[in-house]
Design a protein around this motif. Structure first.
Motif, PDB file in Angstrom:
ATOM      1  N   PHE A 144       0.999  -1.255  -0.120  1.00  0.00           N
ATOM      2  CA  PHE A 144       0.052   0.073   0.076  1.00  0.00           C
ATOM      3  C   PHE A 144       1.007   1.442   0.074  1.00  0.00           C
ATOM      4  O   PHE A 144       2.093   1.289   0.427  1.00  0.00           O
ATOM      5  N   PHE A 145       0.502   2.365  -0.360  1.00  0.00           N
ATOM      6  CA  PHE A 145       1.129   3.573  -0.498  1.00  0.00           C
ATOM      7  C   PHE A 145       0.251   4.680  -0.697  1.00  0.00           C
ATOM      8  O   PHE A 145      -0.795   4.680  -1.345  1.00  0.00           O
ATOM      9  N   GLN A 146       0.695   5.845  -0.200  1.00  0.00           N
ATOM     10  CA  GLN A 146      -0.064   6.962  -0.186  1.00  0.00           C
ATOM     11  C   GLN A 146      -0.028   7.436  -1.746  1.00  0.00           C
ATOM     12  O   GLN A 146       0.882   7.578  -2.483  1.00  0.00           O
ATOM     13  N   HIS A 147      -1.320   7.982  -2.306  1.00  0.00           N
ATOM     14  CA  HIS A 147      -1.518   8.320  -3.783  1.00  0.00           C
ATOM     15  C   HIS A 147      -2.379   9.472  -3.839  1.00  0.00           C
ATOM     16  O   HIS A 147      -3.477   9.390  -3.136  1.00  0.00           O
ATOM     17  N   PRO A 148      -2.081  10.524  -4.598  1.00  0.00           N
ATOM     18  CA  PRO A 148      -0.858  10.848  -5.502  1.00  0.00           C
ATOM     19  C   PRO A 148       0.378  11.276  -4.575  1.00  0.00           C
ATOM     20  O   PRO A 148       0.123  12.076  -3.619  1.00  0.00           O
ATOM     21  N   TYR A 149       1.469  10.571  -4.799  1.00  0.00           N
ATOM     22  CA  TYR A 149       2.538  11.208  -3.969  1.00  0.00           C
ATOM     23  C   TYR A 149       3.976  10.396  -4.627  1.00  0.00           C
ATOM     24  O   TYR A 149       3.558   9.658  -5.470  1.00  0.00           O
ATOM     25  N   TYR A 150       4.964  10.809  -4.309  1.00  0.00           N
ATOM     26  CA  TYR A 150       6.340  10.402  -4.652  1.00  0.00           C
ATOM     27  C   TYR A 150       6.350   8.903  -4.736  1.00  0.00           C
ATOM     28  O   TYR A 150       5.983   8.477  -3.753  1.00  0.00           O
ATOM     29  N   PRO A 151       6.784   8.070  -5.642  1.00  0.00           N
ATOM     30  CA  PRO A 151       7.346   8.409  -6.999  1.00  0.00           C
ATOM     31  C   PRO A 151       6.262   8.751  -8.154  1.00  0.00           C
ATOM     32  O   PRO A 151       6.461   8.629  -9.148  1.00  0.00           O
ATOM     33  N   MET A 194       9.040 -18.098   0.883  1.00  0.00           N
ATOM     34  CA  MET A 194       9.763 -17.031   1.842  1.00  0.00           C
ATOM     35  C   MET A 194       8.998 -15.605   1.627  1.00  0.00           C
ATOM     36  O   MET A 194       8.756 -15.213   0.692  1.00  0.00           O
ATOM     37  N   ILE A 195       9.182 -14.793   2.658  1.00  0.00           N
ATOM     38  CA  ILE A 195       8.816 -13.352   2.613  1.00  0.00           C
ATOM     39  C   ILE A 195       9.689 -12.376   2.960  1.00  0.00           C
ATOM     40  O   ILE A 195      10.531 -12.695   3.830  1.00  0.00           O
ATOM     41  N   PHE A 196       9.751 -11.672   1.908  1.00  0.00           N
ATOM     42  CA  PHE A 196      10.632 -10.423   2.169  1.00  0.00           C
ATOM     43  C   PHE A 196       9.902  -9.058   2.632  1.00  0.00           C
ATOM     44  O   PHE A 196       8.693  -8.693   1.816  1.00  0.00           O
ATOM     45  N   ILE A 197      10.207  -8.292   3.414  1.00  0.00           N
ATOM     46  CA  ILE A 197       9.519  -6.922   3.927  1.00  0.00           C
ATOM     47  C   ILE A 197      10.216  -5.798   3.527  1.00  0.00           C
ATOM     48  O   ILE A 197      11.416  -5.691   4.149  1.00  0.00           O
ATOM     49  N   SER A 198       9.807  -4.929   2.880  1.00  0.00           N
ATOM     50  CA  SER A 198      10.321  -3.571   2.762  1.00  0.00           C
ATOM     51  C   SER A 198       9.580  -2.796   3.796  1.00  0.00           C
ATOM     52  O   SER A 198       8.511  -2.207   3.573  1.00  0.00           O
ATOM     53  N   ALA A 199      10.295  -2.673   4.843  1.00  0.00           N
ATOM     54  CA  ALA A 199       9.587  -2.036   6.111  1.00  0.00           C
ATOM     55  C   ALA A 199       9.950  -0.657   6.452  1.00  0.00           C
ATOM     56  O   ALA A 199      10.989  -0.093   6.726  1.00  0.00           O
ATOM     57  N   GLY A 200       9.158   0.254   5.717  1.00  0.00           N
ATOM     58  CA  GLY A 200       9.161   1.792   5.940  1.00  0.00           C
ATOM     59  C   GLY A 200       8.083   1.922   6.846  1.00  0.00           C
ATOM     60  O   GLY A 200       7.112   1.542   6.883  1.00  0.00           O
ATOM     61  N   PHE A 201       8.445   2.997   7.671  1.00  0.00           N
ATOM     62  CA  PHE A 201       7.575   3.492   8.704  1.00  0.00           C
ATOM     63  C   PHE A 201       7.381   5.084   8.578  1.00  0.00           C
ATOM     64  O   PHE A 201       6.995   5.517   9.585  1.00  0.00           O
ATOM     65  N   ASP A 202       7.198   5.396   7.419  1.00  0.00           N
ATOM     66  CA  ASP A 202       6.840   6.893   7.248  1.00  0.00           C
ATOM     67  C   ASP A 202       5.692   6.973   6.849  1.00  0.00           C
ATOM     68  O   ASP A 202       4.809   8.217   6.769  1.00  0.00           O
ATOM     69  N   ALA A 203       4.770   5.914   7.061  1.00  0.00           N
ATOM     70  CA  ALA A 203       3.068   6.098   6.904  1.00  0.00           C
ATOM     71  C   ALA A 203       2.705   6.469   8.557  1.00  0.00           C
ATOM     72  O   ALA A 203       1.561   6.378   8.635  1.00  0.00           O
ATOM     73  N   HIS A 204       3.497   6.538   9.488  1.00  0.00           N
ATOM     74  CA  HIS A 204       3.320   6.939  10.753  1.00  0.00           C
ATOM     75  C   HIS A 204       2.694   8.230  10.762  1.00  0.00           C
ATOM     76  O   HIS A 204       3.048   9.285  10.238  1.00  0.00           O
ATOM     77  N   MET A 259      -0.043   9.954   6.191  1.00  0.00           N
ATOM     78  CA  MET A 259      -1.046   9.092   6.740  1.00  0.00           C
ATOM     79  C   MET A 259      -1.064   9.082   8.263  1.00  0.00           C
ATOM     80  O   MET A 259      -0.436   9.641   8.714  1.00  0.00           O
ATOM     81  N   GLY A 260      -1.732   8.042   8.615  1.00  0.00           N
ATOM     82  CA  GLY A 260      -2.028   8.122  10.131  1.00  0.00           C
ATOM     83  C   GLY A 260      -1.876   6.717  10.928  1.00  0.00           C
ATOM     84  O   GLY A 260      -2.454   6.346  11.821  1.00  0.00           O
ATOM     85  N   LEU A 261      -0.814   5.992  10.382  1.00  0.00           N
ATOM     86  CA  LEU A 261      -0.547   4.808  11.219  1.00  0.00           C
ATOM     87  C   LEU A 261       0.207   5.033  12.540  1.00  0.00           C
ATOM     88  O   LEU A 261       0.822   6.123  12.656  1.00  0.00           O
ATOM     89  N   VAL A 262       0.054   4.189  13.399  1.00  0.00           N
ATOM     90  CA  VAL A 262       0.739   3.987  14.658  1.00  0.00           C
ATOM     91  C   VAL A 262       1.536   2.699  14.761  1.00  0.00           C
ATOM     92  O   VAL A 262       1.422   2.018  14.251  1.00  0.00           O
ATOM     93  N   GLU A 263       1.985   2.644  15.998  1.00  0.00           N
ATOM     94  CA  GLU A 263       2.899   1.381  16.226  1.00  0.00           C
ATOM     95  C   GLU A 263       2.101   0.381  16.486  1.00  0.00           C
ATOM     96  O   GLU A 263       2.348  -0.842  15.774  1.00  0.00           O
ATOM     97  N   ALA A 264       0.826   0.177  16.958  1.00  0.00           N
ATOM     98  CA  ALA A 264      -0.149  -0.620  16.823  1.00  0.00           C
ATOM     99  C   ALA A 264      -0.367  -1.453  15.538  1.00  0.00           C
ATOM    100  O   ALA A 264      -0.535  -2.730  15.341  1.00  0.00           O
TER     101      ALA A 264
END
Length: 312
Positions: A189-196, A240-250, A258-263
């Protein structure tokens, strides 16, 4: 449950200017929060090795590798920078840091596949998911997750791997690396419209791209994951699962809106782990991508790691 934690001091030596949000302070904030949360001693700390150019070449063109290797300023010019684009540049230590970042992901993949640990987190920088096969961009030099995934497929012989990307930005580089590769399922998932400004126009059949509007909160994201990611992952049955773990949707991170939190990050991690338990022999490698509010980043990484290491 054993969770390996890969990092290296070289990753703190790459910097793009004191003004730049993708700074060495990101890794230091994570280190400090791990100590404050009293979980640092419960992880299997491992020093990230350097990737080889052969590792990189499974994803990146020779010209892309050459451009980073040959344009890093001399170490005698420690405070000089070579610009690749408006917000991505090289300093004297970028090549070394980039090899460590990709090398961590490859080493973590081998450790998990060898049964040394169940899963791993790579606390590394530069991040990777915007780096395309031919171009460094968006703070990213080499695509760490893509390099590790290619290693799993082409060296270790896996037949199906999944990539989960929850950064606020679309992982355009990862999508380009694996578009129409039937061995790979990528969900994001990703914020849209937004970079890139990618990910919405005719995505390949092996991509589950979920664009979400600014100011979306965790309840919206959880519902979309439940309705779209999880059925696709179960149908695909990844080994196997790989995660691109970006935390800038916090919600505290000004890089996105965006409005995510640690939970929410803990919940997403639990859902991924459930898929891994069902189909992947619990095998997960997670690599740090974005996250620029230092406190929110560090707290979110701890939430992610507590679930990975079963420390809740």
């Amino acid at each position: 449950m054993t969770t390996a934690y890969y990092t290296h001091a070289d990753c703190k030596r790459h910097e793009m200017g004191s003004w730049h949000p993708e700074s060495p302070d990101r890794l230091q904030a994570i280190d400090d929060q791990l100590i404050a949360s009293r979980i640092s001693t419960l992880l299997d700390y491992r020093e990230a090795p350097q990737a080889t150019e052969a590792h990189l070449a499974r994803v990146h063109t020779a010209d892309a590798i050459y451009r980073i290797r040959e344009n890093c300023p001399s170490e005698k010019s420690e405070y000089s920078h070579f610009p690749l684009d408006a917000d991505t540049s090289l300093n004297a230590y970028t090549w070394r840091a980039s090899l460590r970042a990709a090398g961590a992901a490859v080493a973590a993949t081998d450790a998990v596949l060898n049964g040394e640990v169940e899963n791993a987190f790579c606390s590394v920088r530069p991040p990777g998911h915007h780096a395309t096969p031919s171009e460094a961009m968006g703070f990213c030099m080499f695509n760490n997750v893509a390099v590790a995934a290619k290693h799993a497929l082409e060296v270790r012989g896996l037949r199906r791997i999944a990539i989960v990307d929850f950064d606020v930005h679309h992982g355009n580089g990862t999508e380009e690396a694996f578009r129409n590769d039937e061995r790979v399922l990528m969900v994001s998932f990703f914020q849209h419209p937004y970079y890139p400004y990618t990910g919405t126009e005719h995505p390949a059949s092996n991509m589950v791209n979920i664009p979400v509007p600014a100011h979306s909160y965790g309840d919206v994201v959880r519902q979309l994951i439940t309705e779209q990611w999880l059925p696709a992952l179960r149908k695909f049955e990844p080994e196997m699962i790989f995660i691109s773990a970006g935390f800038d949707a916090h919600r505290e991170d000004d890089m996105g809106q965006m409005g995510l939190v640690e939970a929410d990050y803990a919940w997403i991690t639990k859902e991924i782990m459930q898929i891994a338990e069902e189909f992947s022999n619990k095998r997960i490698v997670s690599c740090l991508e974005g996250g620029y509010n230092l406190s929110a980043l560090a707290r979110s990484v701890v939430a992610h790691l507590k679930v990975l290491a079963d420390l809740d």
